[in-house]
Motif scaffolding. Structure first.
Motif: not given
Length: 144
Positions: A79, A119, A121, A131, A133
């Motif tokens: 993250k 972002n 998680l 995650s 991302y």
């Protein structure tokens, strides 16, 4: 009579001003595992990001000023560590929202390179983390 005409002209000017957007609008599609802005660049000034969650999971949109995603600090779970960003890099975000939903926010952006990402998680049933991302929900956005 002149007063009435003047009032009408002023009223029409106010209505016309209220109808103009005053900046660019960027549609951002969010899905597993994509962040897709359309267009991929905009003019500096007020930019409205209209985020559309076309995926099956909850997503969010975070905007950070950085030259590349590789410049972003990432924690052990994948993250982005928003607290560790350089001063002034964090621009803002559209908080998480459900699949099928849409949210928007307007930011005043100067010329430069920005990173758009999700972002979120998630902890999986086996205790591991996913995650968004790290799964690829990140892209570069240019402001001219």
């Amino acid at each position: 009579m002149r007063y009435v005409v003047l009032v009408l002209i002023m009223a029409l000017a106010l209505i016309a001003g209220a109808c103009s957007s005053g900046g660019d609008t960027v549609e951002v599609g969010l899905s597993e595992w994509v962040v897709q802005p359309d267009p991929s660049s905009a003019s500096s000034g007020e930019i409205t990001f209209e985020a559309n969650n076309v995926g099956a999971e909850v997503h969010e949109l975070v905007i950070v000023k950085a030259n590349s995603a590789a410049d972003l600090p990432v924690d052990a779970n994948g993250k982005v560590d928003e607290d560790a960003l350089p001063a002034g890099a964090f621009i803002g975000e559209i908080e998480e929202f459900a699949a099928g939903g849409s949210e928007s926010a307007t930011f005043d952006l100067e010329a430069g390179t920005y990173i758009l990402f999700c972002n979120i998680l998630e902890e999986e049933p086996d205790g591991s983390f996913e995650s968004h991302y790290q799964e690829g929900m990140v892209t570069t956005f240019t402001v001219n």
